[in-house]
Design a protein around this motif. Structure first.
Motif, PDB file in Angstrom:
ATOM      1  N   VAL A 135      -1.490  -4.535  -1.189  1.00  0.00           N
ATOM      2  CA  VAL A 135      -2.350  -3.357  -1.375  1.00  0.00           C
ATOM      3  C   VAL A 135      -2.556  -3.086  -2.863  1.00  0.00           C
ATOM      4  O   VAL A 135      -3.680  -2.840  -3.314  1.00  0.00           O
ATOM      5  CB  VAL A 135      -1.744  -2.119  -0.666  1.00  0.00           C
ATOM      6  N   LEU A 136      -1.497  -3.156  -3.637  1.00  0.00           N
ATOM      7  CA  LEU A 136      -1.592  -2.886  -5.072  1.00  0.00           C
ATOM      8  C   LEU A 136      -2.473  -3.913  -5.774  1.00  0.00           C
ATOM      9  O   LEU A 136      -3.240  -3.570  -6.671  1.00  0.00           O
ATOM     10  CB  LEU A 136      -0.191  -2.885  -5.687  1.00  0.00           C
ATOM     11  N   ASN A 137      -2.386  -5.168  -5.365  1.00  0.00           N
ATOM     12  CA  ASN A 137      -3.216  -6.207  -5.967  1.00  0.00           C
ATOM     13  C   ASN A 137      -4.671  -6.095  -5.535  1.00  0.00           C
ATOM     14  O   ASN A 137      -5.569  -6.402  -6.303  1.00  0.00           O
ATOM     15  CB  ASN A 137      -2.683  -7.597  -5.630  1.00  0.00           C
ATOM     16  N   THR A 138      -4.884  -5.660  -4.320  1.00  0.00           N
ATOM     17  CA  THR A 138      -6.255  -5.495  -3.847  1.00  0.00           C
ATOM     18  C   THR A 138      -6.924  -4.331  -4.556  1.00  0.00           C
ATOM     19  O   THR A 138      -8.074  -4.431  -4.992  1.00  0.00           O
ATOM     20  CB  THR A 138      -6.272  -5.268  -2.319  1.00  0.00           C
ATOM     21  N   ALA A 139      -6.221  -3.235  -4.710  1.00  0.00           N
ATOM     22  CA  ALA A 139      -6.787  -2.048  -5.360  1.00  0.00           C
ATOM     23  C   ALA A 139      -6.754  -2.184  -6.874  1.00  0.00           C
ATOM     24  O   ALA A 139      -7.675  -1.762  -7.555  1.00  0.00           O
ATOM     25  CB  ALA A 139      -6.019  -0.802  -4.934  1.00  0.00           C
ATOM     26  N   SER A 140      -5.726  -2.759  -7.415  1.00  0.00           N
ATOM     27  CA  SER A 140      -5.464  -2.994  -8.834  1.00  0.00           C
ATOM     28  C   SER A 140      -6.053  -1.975  -9.802  1.00  0.00           C
ATOM     29  O   SER A 140      -7.229  -1.975 -10.103  1.00  0.00           O
ATOM     30  CB  SER A 140      -5.903  -4.402  -9.242  1.00  0.00           C
ATOM     31  N   ILE A 141      -5.179  -1.129 -10.276  1.00  0.00           N
ATOM     32  CA  ILE A 141      -5.564  -0.146 -11.297  1.00  0.00           C
ATOM     33  C   ILE A 141      -5.923  -0.920 -12.568  1.00  0.00           C
ATOM     34  O   ILE A 141      -5.152  -1.755 -13.027  1.00  0.00           O
ATOM     35  CB  ILE A 141      -4.402   0.827 -11.588  1.00  0.00           C
ATOM     36  N   GLN A 142      -7.103  -0.657 -13.101  1.00  0.00           N
ATOM     37  CA  GLN A 142      -7.560  -1.368 -14.290  1.00  0.00           C
ATOM     38  C   GLN A 142      -7.853  -0.387 -15.416  1.00  0.00           C
ATOM     39  O   GLN A 142      -8.689   0.495 -15.259  1.00  0.00           O
ATOM     40  CB  GLN A 142      -8.809  -2.181 -13.982  1.00  0.00           C
ATOM     41  N   LEU A 143      -7.152  -0.554 -16.521  1.00  0.00           N
ATOM     42  CA  LEU A 143      -7.430   0.255 -17.704  1.00  0.00           C
ATOM     43  C   LEU A 143      -8.591  -0.351 -18.501  1.00  0.00           C
ATOM     44  O   LEU A 143      -9.440   0.353 -19.019  1.00  0.00           O
ATOM     45  CB  LEU A 143      -6.196   0.354 -18.590  1.00  0.00           C
ATOM     46  N   ILE A 144      -8.583  -1.680 -18.590  1.00  0.00           N
ATOM     47  CA  ILE A 144      -9.640  -2.393 -19.298  1.00  0.00           C
ATOM     48  C   ILE A 144     -10.173  -3.482 -18.355  1.00  0.00           C
ATOM     49  O   ILE A 144      -9.526  -4.517 -18.202  1.00  0.00           O
ATOM     50  CB  ILE A 144      -9.110  -3.034 -20.595  1.00  0.00           C
ATOM     51  N   SER A 174      -8.313   4.386  -5.342  1.00  0.00           N
ATOM     52  CA  SER A 174      -8.096   3.349  -4.329  1.00  0.00           C
ATOM     53  C   SER A 174      -6.639   2.897  -4.296  1.00  0.00           C
ATOM     54  O   SER A 174      -6.058   2.719  -3.224  1.00  0.00           O
ATOM     55  CB  SER A 174      -9.028   2.166  -4.552  1.00  0.00           C
ATOM     56  N   ALA A 175      -6.024   2.720  -5.469  1.00  0.00           N
ATOM     57  CA  ALA A 175      -4.619   2.312  -5.494  1.00  0.00           C
ATOM     58  C   ALA A 175      -3.716   3.408  -4.941  1.00  0.00           C
ATOM     59  O   ALA A 175      -2.785   3.136  -4.168  1.00  0.00           O
ATOM     60  CB  ALA A 175      -4.195   1.950  -6.911  1.00  0.00           C
ATOM     61  N   GLY A 176      -3.996   4.655  -5.305  1.00  0.00           N
ATOM     62  CA  GLY A 176      -3.197   5.767  -4.779  1.00  0.00           C
ATOM     63  C   GLY A 176      -3.305   5.888  -3.268  1.00  0.00           C
ATOM     64  O   GLY A 176      -2.298   6.046  -2.572  1.00  0.00           O
ATOM     65  N   ALA A 177      -4.527   5.809  -2.760  1.00  0.00           N
ATOM     66  CA  ALA A 177      -4.721   5.895  -1.306  1.00  0.00           C
ATOM     67  C   ALA A 177      -4.083   4.714  -0.591  1.00  0.00           C
ATOM     68  O   ALA A 177      -3.443   4.870   0.450  1.00  0.00           O
ATOM     69  CB  ALA A 177      -6.214   5.963  -0.978  1.00  0.00           C
ATOM     70  N   GLY A 178      -4.222   3.523  -1.177  1.00  0.00           N
ATOM     71  CA  GLY A 178      -3.653   2.332  -0.555  1.00  0.00           C
ATOM     72  C   GLY A 178      -2.137   2.343  -0.503  1.00  0.00           C
ATOM     73  O   GLY A 178      -1.530   2.058   0.529  1.00  0.00           O
ATOM     74  N   VAL A 179      -1.511   2.690  -1.629  1.00  0.00           N
ATOM     75  CA  VAL A 179      -0.044   2.717  -1.670  1.00  0.00           C
ATOM     76  C   VAL A 179       0.491   3.825  -0.765  1.00  0.00           C
ATOM     77  O   VAL A 179       1.499   3.646  -0.077  1.00  0.00           O
ATOM     78  CB  VAL A 179       0.458   2.863  -3.125  1.00  0.00           C
ATOM     79  N   THR A 180      -0.194   4.962  -0.736  1.00  0.00           N
ATOM     80  CA  THR A 180       0.226   6.053   0.158  1.00  0.00           C
ATOM     81  C   THR A 180       0.140   5.614   1.610  1.00  0.00           C
ATOM     82  O   THR A 180       1.066   5.849   2.398  1.00  0.00           O
ATOM     83  CB  THR A 180      -0.639   7.307  -0.075  1.00  0.00           C
ATOM     84  N   ALA A 181      -0.964   4.962   1.979  1.00  0.00           N
ATOM     85  CA  ALA A 181      -1.124   4.479   3.357  1.00  0.00           C
ATOM     86  C   ALA A 181      -0.057   3.438   3.691  1.00  0.00           C
ATOM     87  O   ALA A 181       0.534   3.472   4.783  1.00  0.00           O
ATOM     88  CB  ALA A 181      -2.518   3.897   3.552  1.00  0.00           C
ATOM     89  N   ALA A 182       0.209   2.514   2.754  1.00  0.00           N
ATOM     90  CA  ALA A 182       1.238   1.501   2.996  1.00  0.00           C
ATOM     91  C   ALA A 182       2.613   2.141   3.144  1.00  0.00           C
ATOM     92  O   ALA A 182       3.414   1.731   3.993  1.00  0.00           O
ATOM     93  CB  ALA A 182       1.244   0.480   1.858  1.00  0.00           C
ATOM     94  N   LEU A 185       2.688   3.942   6.608  1.00  0.00           N
ATOM     95  CA  LEU A 185       2.794   2.939   7.684  1.00  0.00           C
ATOM     96  C   LEU A 185       4.162   2.265   7.675  1.00  0.00           C
ATOM     97  O   LEU A 185       4.667   1.869   8.714  1.00  0.00           O
ATOM     98  CB  LEU A 185       1.671   1.921   7.580  1.00  0.00           C
ATOM     99  N   GLY A 186       4.749   2.129   6.464  1.00  0.00           N
ATOM    100  CA  GLY A 186       6.098   1.586   6.381  1.00  0.00           C
ATOM    101  C   GLY A 186       7.126   2.486   7.033  1.00  0.00           C
ATOM    102  O   GLY A 186       8.149   2.028   7.542  1.00  0.00           O
ATOM    103  N   LYS A 187       6.864   3.807   7.020  1.00  0.00           N
ATOM    104  CA  LYS A 187       7.760   4.739   7.711  1.00  0.00           C
ATOM    105  C   LYS A 187       7.585   4.642   9.221  1.00  0.00           C
ATOM    106  O   LYS A 187       8.548   4.816   9.976  1.00  0.00           O
ATOM    107  CB  LYS A 187       7.473   6.183   7.267  1.00  0.00           C
ATOM    108  N   VAL A 188       6.356   4.373   9.671  1.00  0.00           N
ATOM    109  CA  VAL A 188       6.084   4.230  11.113  1.00  0.00           C
ATOM    110  C   VAL A 188       6.689   2.944  11.641  1.00  0.00           C
ATOM    111  O   VAL A 188       7.294   2.919  12.705  1.00  0.00           O
ATOM    112  CB  VAL A 188       4.565   4.297  11.390  1.00  0.00           C
ATOM    113  N   TRP A 189       6.498   1.834  10.909  1.00  0.00           N
ATOM    114  CA  TRP A 189       7.025   0.543  11.295  1.00  0.00           C
ATOM    115  C   TRP A 189       7.973   0.031  10.233  1.00  0.00           C
ATOM    116  O   TRP A 189       7.614  -0.782   9.378  1.00  0.00           O
ATOM    117  CB  TRP A 189       5.897  -0.478  11.482  1.00  0.00           C
ATOM    118  N   PRO A 190       9.234   0.488  10.236  1.00  0.00           N
ATOM    119  CA  PRO A 190      10.176   0.041   9.207  1.00  0.00           C
ATOM    120  C   PRO A 190      10.512  -1.437   9.357  1.00  0.00           C
ATOM    121  O   PRO A 190      10.362  -2.019  10.438  1.00  0.00           O
ATOM    122  CB  PRO A 190      11.407   0.925   9.435  1.00  0.00           C
TER     123      PRO A 190
END
Length: 192
Positions: A135-144, A174-182, A185-190
């Motif tokens: 998820v982090l790589n897909t969203a990837s926060i980009q400064l530059i 996108s990164a914030g939403a993705g990591v939050t969702a992951a 979901l990690g809490k639902v399916w540990p």
């Protein structure tokens, strides 16, 4: 297997419409051009991937990934608990995160693949940490956004970096939403 059927369906639909419209010549020309463009893209990407894989190895040998790992350890330790007991994984992840921050997707890819292999640990299913990495790589926060700016400059943009505010907002959201969702979901399916 499903992707094979989807691809076969797309090819079949294209052939069907081409026959119905009588545009077989245009279809064969598009197929040949697409194959040529695919090879050109593969060769150009292979060069960049080889270059950045080498840079990643140099960073590792020079100890730069260790320094980056120590700087990013508070953040990486919370997202990826395995980094606390695996310094090599921490190095790969920190290099991956830094490359993504600088918009160097080709540099981030080899480091991300190495980190994913270590996180998987021989398992055939993804654990929660591996899902967060993807998820982090897909969203990837980009400064530059270096790669996007280079493409814009090559296309003739007078100011290729005028997209910075939009890139910052969208990548953070996108990164914030993705990591939050992951995480949720990690809490639902540990992990097992």
């Amino acid at each position: 297997m499903v992707m094979s059927w989807i691809f076969l369906g797309l090819v079949g639909i294209s052939l069907g419409f081409s026959l119905a419209e009588g545009t077989g010549g245009a279809l064969s020309e598009a197929v040949a051009k697409g194959a040529q463009d695919g090879i050109t893209l593969s060769v150009s990407m292979a060069g960049a991937l080889c270059l950045w894989s080498g840079v990643g190895k140099l960073m590792e040998k020079a100890g730069i990934t260790g320094v980056l790992a120590r700087l990013l350890s508070p953040l990486l330790g919370r997202l990826f608990p395995d980094t606390k007991k695996d310094p090599v994984l921490s190095g790969y992840l920190s290099g991956n995160v830094c490359a993504n921050l600088l918009g160097l997707g080709n540099a981030a890819t080899p480091l991300g693949v190495q980190a994913a292999r270590r996180l998987a640990g021989g398992r055939t299913t993804a654990n929660n940490q591996l899902c967060r990495l993807i998820v982090l790589n897909t969203a990837s926060i980009q400064l530059i956004p270096t790669t996007v700016a280079a493409v814009r400059a090559a296309a003739g943009s007078a100011s290729p970096f005028d997209i910075l505010p939009a890139v910052w907002v969208t990548s953070l959201c996108s990164a914030g939403a993705g990591v939050t969702a992951a995480w949720l979901l990690g809490k639902v399916w540990p992990d097992d």
